[in-house]
Design an enzyme around this catalytic site. Structure first.
Site, PDB file in Angstrom:
ATOM      1  N   TYR A   1       0.588  -1.249  -0.192  1.00  0.00           N
ATOM      2  CA  TYR A   1       0.374   0.210   0.112  1.00  0.00           C
ATOM      3  C   TYR A   1       0.616   1.320  -0.083  1.00  0.00           C
ATOM      4  O   TYR A   1       1.814   1.016   0.986  1.00  0.00           O
ATOM      5  CB  TYR A   1      -1.049   0.089   1.037  1.00  0.00           C
ATOM      6  CG  TYR A   1      -1.829   1.287   1.264  1.00  0.00           C
ATOM      7  CD1 TYR A   1      -2.689   1.404   0.906  1.00  0.00           C
ATOM      8  CD2 TYR A   1      -1.463   2.723   2.180  1.00  0.00           C
ATOM      9  CE1 TYR A   1      -3.400   2.705   1.219  1.00  0.00           C
ATOM     10  CE2 TYR A   1      -1.797   3.828   1.827  1.00  0.00           C
ATOM     11  CZ  TYR A   1      -2.868   3.564   2.000  1.00  0.00           C
ATOM     12  OH  TYR A   1      -4.034   4.998   1.969  1.00  0.00           O
TER      13      TYR A   1
ATOM     14  N   GLU B   1      -3.777   7.573  -3.595  1.00  0.00           N
ATOM     15  CA  GLU B   1      -3.260   6.251  -3.424  1.00  0.00           C
ATOM     16  C   GLU B   1      -3.529   4.928  -4.163  1.00  0.00           C
ATOM     17  O   GLU B   1      -3.712   5.217  -4.733  1.00  0.00           O
ATOM     18  CB  GLU B   1      -3.459   5.840  -1.911  1.00  0.00           C
ATOM     19  CG  GLU B   1      -5.231   5.220  -2.338  1.00  0.00           C
ATOM     20  CD  GLU B   1      -5.679   4.504  -0.759  1.00  0.00           C
ATOM     21  OE1 GLU B   1      -5.605   5.282   0.035  1.00  0.00           O
ATOM     22  OE2 GLU B   1      -6.699   4.155  -1.542  1.00  0.00           O
TER      23      GLU B   1
END
Ligand code: GDP
Ligand code: MN
Length: 379
Positions: free
Chosen positions: A101, A189
């Site tokens: 991530y 993101e």
């Protein structure tokens, strides 16, 4: 403003982040054609403003065009977290060795953009943050200097050991800074950032949220808004120039000023109620705004009572009173209204309300207690 994945991908690619070429389809046949053009295994992905699409069945691998068509027809009929899926993204499937991530968010606490990076990617990052926060590396970035090369490398080292992968990830992390700053994002993101068995580092999913304040000077970004994917009441509120956020409670709130609106919601909670919305009618509240506010709030079937909390400064309380009276003449509000107002032109406001057989309270606690009780009785 939320963007769809396919829109976010374009912003990432514009900064040089490699993402596999794909296409967007709104029918199963279109999805089939894209899959045929791409060849091989593809991923069919629901395009909605919600995370966790994978878990909800909105991300499916397809071995070929026929299977892509099947998946697309199922996904296009789905709702994910209450949002209907009207488009799917079809992209070549990557082979995955690991999922990480990488996120960049505007953080109020440090008053800076903060990187959040974790080798435990792919799944719900919220869950990782809640249960194993030590697995997330956080790095606030000085907005003047931006992300320095050694910082990008440092973050990348928390993900990989292989030097080529570290360098590739550092480059993507640096490019994400450009995505964030070049587009006035409040969030950018990549989840997952994957490694392939061949050792490549690839971004497989992108999410970007644009700060609404950016949109006036960036018509190109404003044009990306998909109103069909947004909460209808929030769309109506934006058109009426109201700051409105829908919540899940049953006490509708009409307040002037964001601070008072927050305080009002707190007080509703304090007295055991639950706000149905945040709504700031702003400083200069002409009666029209009040009418629009009431229309939007009463569209929500959860709303059982409505509270007006108006502190008259620049806002004239008589304007608000006129708005309430006008609204109740134009349509059936259907639920009780409790009005608390004080300040500019208060006496005139009270006279207007009384003439329409309505009353106004002066005390905020009293008004909130009353509206919470009314909502509870009706529920
Ligand atoms: P989200 O659930 O809404 O965040 O959607 P994602 O695009 O992140 O996809 C969810 C999951 O599907 C990922 O974490 C992967 O495990 C899987 N996935 C997505 N794209 C691919 C792909 O190209 N190949 C493979 N094998 N899995 C994928
Ligand atoms: Mn994802």
């Amino acid at each position: 403003m939320n963007l769809h994945e396919y829109q976010a991908r374009d912003l990432l690619r514009a900064q040089g982040i490699a993402m596999p070429d794909g296409g967007v389809a709104s029918t199963p046949e279109e999805a089939e054609a894209i899959a045929r053009r791409l060849g091989g295994t593809v991923v069919v992905k629901a395009q909605v403003h919600a995370g966790g699409r994978g878990k909800a069945g909105g991300v499916k691998l397809a071995k070929g065009a026929a299977e892509a068509k099947e998946h697309a027809s199922r996904i296009l009929g789905m709702q994910i977290k209450g949002l209907p899926v009207s488009r799917v993204l079809v992209v070549p499937a990557a082979e995955i060795a690991s999922e990480s991530y990488v996120g960049l968010i505007m953080d109020r606490e440090t008053q800076r953009p903060v990187y959040m990076v974790s080798a435990a990617g792919g799944v719900d990052i919220e869950e990782v943050a809640a249960k194993t926060p030590e697995k997330i590396t956080r790095l606030p970035v000085d907005p003047v200097y931006g992300l320095l090369p050694h910082q990008a490398l440092g973050l990348a080292f928390t993900l990989y050991q292989d030097m080529a992968q570290v360098r590739a990830a550092a480059r993507i992390i640096q490019q994400l800074w450009q995505v964030f700053t070049a587009n006035g994002a409040s969030l950018a993101e990549i989840n997952p950032l994957v490694t392939t068995p061949a050792g490549e580092v690839l971004a497989l999913d992108a999410k970007v949220v644009i700060d609404d304040n950016e949109l006036d000077r960036r018509p190109d970004l404003a044009a990306l808004r998909d109103e069909s994917a947004e909460e209808p009441s929030e769309v109506a509120a934006r058109r009426a120039n109201l700051t409105f956020i829908k919540l899940d409670g049953n006490v509708g709130c009409v307040v002037n000023g964001a601070g008072l609106a927050m305080a009002t919601m707190d007080l509703v909670k304090y007295y055991g109620g639950d706000p149905a919305n945040f709504l700031d009618i702003g400083g200069s509240s002409n009666p029209e705004k009040v009418v629009n506010a009431l229309r939007i709030i009463t569209r929500d079937p959860n709303v059982k009572a409505i509270l007006f909390n108006i502190f008259g400064g620049i806002t004239r309380t008589d304007d608000v009173a006129n708005g309430i009276v006008t609204a109740t003449r134009q349509f059936d509000v259907g639920v009780p209204i409790v009005i608390r107002l004080t300040g500019t032109n208060e006496q005139e406001a009270v006279r207007i309300l009384n003439a329409a057989r309505m009353t106004a309270l002066n005390d905020m606690d009293e008004a909130v207690e009353k509206v919470v009780a009314l909502a509870r009785e009706a529920a």
